[in-house]
Design a protein around this motif. Structure first.
Motif, PDB file in Angstrom:
ATOM      1  N   ALA A  43       0.838  -1.205   0.000  1.00  0.00           N
ATOM      2  CA  ALA A  43       0.000   0.000   0.000  1.00  0.00           C
ATOM      3  C   ALA A  43       0.871   1.253   0.000  1.00  0.00           C
ATOM      4  N   PHE A  44       1.953   1.208   0.755  1.00  0.00           N
ATOM      5  CA  PHE A  44       2.874   2.340   0.782  1.00  0.00           C
ATOM      6  C   PHE A  44       3.470   2.588  -0.606  1.00  0.00           C
ATOM      7  N   LEU A  45       3.987   1.551  -1.233  1.00  0.00           N
ATOM      8  CA  LEU A  45       4.580   1.697  -2.565  1.00  0.00           C
ATOM      9  C   LEU A  45       3.547   2.156  -3.592  1.00  0.00           C
ATOM     10  N   ALA A  46       2.320   1.633  -3.485  1.00  0.00           N
ATOM     11  CA  ALA A  46       1.264   1.991  -4.429  1.00  0.00           C
ATOM     12  C   ALA A  46       0.767   3.424  -4.243  1.00  0.00           C
ATOM     13  N   SER A  47       1.032   4.013  -3.080  1.00  0.00           N
ATOM     14  CA  SER A  47       0.542   5.364  -2.783  1.00  0.00           C
ATOM     15  C   SER A  47       1.195   6.425  -3.668  1.00  0.00           C
ATOM     16  N   GLY A  48       2.371   6.124  -4.186  1.00  0.00           N
ATOM     17  CA  GLY A  48       3.082   7.108  -4.984  1.00  0.00           C
ATOM     18  C   GLY A  48       3.684   8.228  -4.152  1.00  0.00           C
ATOM     19  N   ALA A  49       3.687   8.076  -2.837  1.00  0.00           N
ATOM     20  CA  ALA A  49       4.148   9.134  -1.942  1.00  0.00           C
ATOM     21  C   ALA A  49       5.574   8.937  -1.451  1.00  0.00           C
ATOM     22  N   LEU A  50       6.286   7.988  -1.997  1.00  0.00           N
ATOM     23  CA  LEU A  50       7.631   7.672  -1.533  1.00  0.00           C
ATOM     24  C   LEU A  50       8.521   8.918  -1.448  1.00  0.00           C
ATOM     25  N   GLY A  51       8.438   9.767  -2.423  1.00  0.00           N
ATOM     26  CA  GLY A  51       9.259  10.975  -2.457  1.00  0.00           C
ATOM     27  C   GLY A  51       8.871  12.029  -1.438  1.00  0.00           C
ATOM     28  N   ASP A  52       7.760  11.838  -0.745  1.00  0.00           N
ATOM     29  CA  ASP A  52       7.294  12.811   0.240  1.00  0.00           C
ATOM     30  C   ASP A  52       7.928  12.622   1.618  1.00  0.00           C
ATOM     31  N   TYR A  53       8.692  11.547   1.791  1.00  0.00           N
ATOM     32  CA  TYR A  53       9.187  11.200   3.130  1.00  0.00           C
ATOM     33  C   TYR A  53      10.698  11.282   3.239  1.00  0.00           C
ATOM     34  N   HIS A  54      11.130  11.535   4.478  1.00  0.00           N
ATOM     35  CA  HIS A  54      12.559  11.583   4.805  1.00  0.00           C
ATOM     36  C   HIS A  54      13.017  10.293   5.454  1.00  0.00           C
ATOM     37  N   CYS A  55      12.066   9.471   5.899  1.00  0.00           N
ATOM     38  CA  CYS A  55      12.396   8.239   6.610  1.00  0.00           C
ATOM     39  C   CYS A  55      11.177   7.325   6.601  1.00  0.00           C
ATOM     40  N   ILE A  56      11.438   6.016   6.667  1.00  0.00           N
ATOM     41  CA  ILE A  56      10.371   5.020   6.784  1.00  0.00           C
ATOM     42  C   ILE A  56      10.618   4.227   8.059  1.00  0.00           C
ATOM     43  N   ILE A  57       9.564   4.059   8.835  1.00  0.00           N
ATOM     44  CA  ILE A  57       9.598   3.163   9.991  1.00  0.00           C
ATOM     45  C   ILE A  57       8.660   2.019   9.634  1.00  0.00           C
ATOM     46  N   THR A  58       9.200   0.817   9.561  1.00  0.00           N
ATOM     47  CA  THR A  58       8.384  -0.302   9.109  1.00  0.00           C
ATOM     48  C   THR A  58       8.532  -1.531   9.996  1.00  0.00           C
ATOM     49  N   ASP A  59       7.433  -2.249  10.116  1.00  0.00           N
ATOM     50  CA  ASP A  59       7.449  -3.530  10.800  1.00  0.00           C
ATOM     51  C   ASP A  59       8.221  -4.514   9.930  1.00  0.00           C
ATOM     52  N   LEU A  60       8.826  -5.458  10.567  1.00  0.00           N
ATOM     53  CA  LEU A  60       9.593  -6.462   9.842  1.00  0.00           C
ATOM     54  C   LEU A  60       8.675  -7.496   9.199  1.00  0.00           C
ATOM     55  N   GLN A  61       7.739  -8.028   9.989  1.00  0.00           N
ATOM     56  CA  GLN A  61       6.897  -9.112   9.500  1.00  0.00           C
ATOM     57  C   GLN A  61       5.491  -8.608   9.188  1.00  0.00           C
ATOM     58  N   MET A  62       5.183  -8.612   7.887  1.00  0.00           N
ATOM     59  CA  MET A  62       3.863  -8.202   7.412  1.00  0.00           C
ATOM     60  C   MET A  62       3.485  -9.098   6.242  1.00  0.00           C
ATOM     61  N   PRO A  63       2.192  -9.309   6.041  1.00  0.00           N
ATOM     62  CA  PRO A  63       1.771 -10.092   4.878  1.00  0.00           C
ATOM     63  C   PRO A  63       2.042  -9.335   3.580  1.00  0.00           C
ATOM     64  N   GLY A  64       2.285 -10.086   2.529  1.00  0.00           N
ATOM     65  CA  GLY A  64       2.503  -9.484   1.211  1.00  0.00           C
ATOM     66  C   GLY A  64       3.948  -9.156   0.949  1.00  0.00           C
ATOM     67  N   MET A  65       4.489  -8.218   1.690  1.00  0.00           N
ATOM     68  CA  MET A  65       5.892  -7.814   1.559  1.00  0.00           C
ATOM     69  C   MET A  65       6.388  -7.437   2.947  1.00  0.00           C
ATOM     70  N   SER A  66       7.462  -8.065   3.368  1.00  0.00           N
ATOM     71  CA  SER A  66       8.006  -7.781   4.698  1.00  0.00           C
ATOM     72  C   SER A  66       8.759  -6.450   4.688  1.00  0.00           C
ATOM     73  N   GLY A  67       9.093  -5.978   5.877  1.00  0.00           N
ATOM     74  CA  GLY A  67       9.873  -4.753   5.988  1.00  0.00           C
ATOM     75  C   GLY A  67      11.248  -4.889   5.359  1.00  0.00           C
ATOM     76  N   ILE A  68      11.866  -6.043   5.526  1.00  0.00           N
ATOM     77  CA  ILE A  68      13.180  -6.269   4.904  1.00  0.00           C
ATOM     78  C   ILE A  68      13.044  -6.286   3.386  1.00  0.00           C
ATOM     79  N   GLU A  69      11.989  -6.903   2.876  1.00  0.00           N
ATOM     80  CA  GLU A  69      11.770  -6.906   1.423  1.00  0.00           C
ATOM     81  C   GLU A  69      11.546  -5.487   0.910  1.00  0.00           C
ATOM     82  N   LEU A  70      10.847  -4.668   1.673  1.00  0.00           N
ATOM     83  CA  LEU A  70      10.655  -3.266   1.297  1.00  0.00           C
ATOM     84  C   LEU A  70      12.005  -2.558   1.256  1.00  0.00           C
ATOM     85  N   LEU A  71      12.815  -2.733   2.289  1.00  0.00           N
ATOM     86  CA  LEU A  71      14.147  -2.150   2.337  1.00  0.00           C
ATOM     87  C   LEU A  71      14.981  -2.590   1.133  1.00  0.00           C
TER      88      LEU A  71
END
Length: 133
Positions: A43-71
């Motif tokens: 949902a974060f990636l699909a939002s198109g808002a990636l360029g609006d942030y200076h930092c991401i705080i993410t959980d490691l274990q999530m369905p679909g794509m984990s925090g490490i996979e996002l990193l």
């Protein structure tokens, strides 16, 4: 109270747990950060808002794509945005993979507000460094 650097004040929270998203968003806002929350990495990636942030705080274990996979995806795409990973299951192998992948910080849930603020300070000082174990 410590206030954020104006050049590092917008944070994305990515966690599948609604209570964590609400709590972190409130905490960050109380310290002067702008914070928006997403219920998944996809949902974060699909939002198109990636360029609006200076930092991401993410959980490691999530369905679909984990925090490490996002990193890892961000780094493959050449994006050096600081990423703080958090987990209730802080296994040594995951911690090592997170730092090897370019994580700015690794938090074990539950954590104190000052631990998160220290991670944010660390992340704001080095947008593409790997923390040492």
């Amino acid at each position: 109270m410590s206030y954020p650097d104006p050049q590092f004040s917008s944070i994305a929270i990515v966690d599948d747990d609604d209570a964590v998203r609400v709590g972190l968003r409130s905490l960050l806002r109380s310290y002067g950060y702008e914070a928006n929350a997403y219920d998944s990495a996809l949902a974060f990636l699909a939002s198109g808002a990636l360029g609006d942030y200076h930092c991401i705080i993410t959980d490691l274990q999530m369905p679909g794509m984990s925090g490490i996979e996002l990193l890892e995806r961000l780094r493959r795409d050449g994006n050096p945005l600081p990423v703080i990973l958090m987990t209730a299951f802080p296994e040594a192998a995951l911690r090592k993979r997170a730092f090897q992948g370019g994580a700015s910080c690794f938090l074990s849930k539950p954590f104190e507000a000052n631990e998160l603020l220290l991670c944010l300070k660390q992340a704001s000082g080095s947008h593409n460094t790997t923390a040492e174990e």
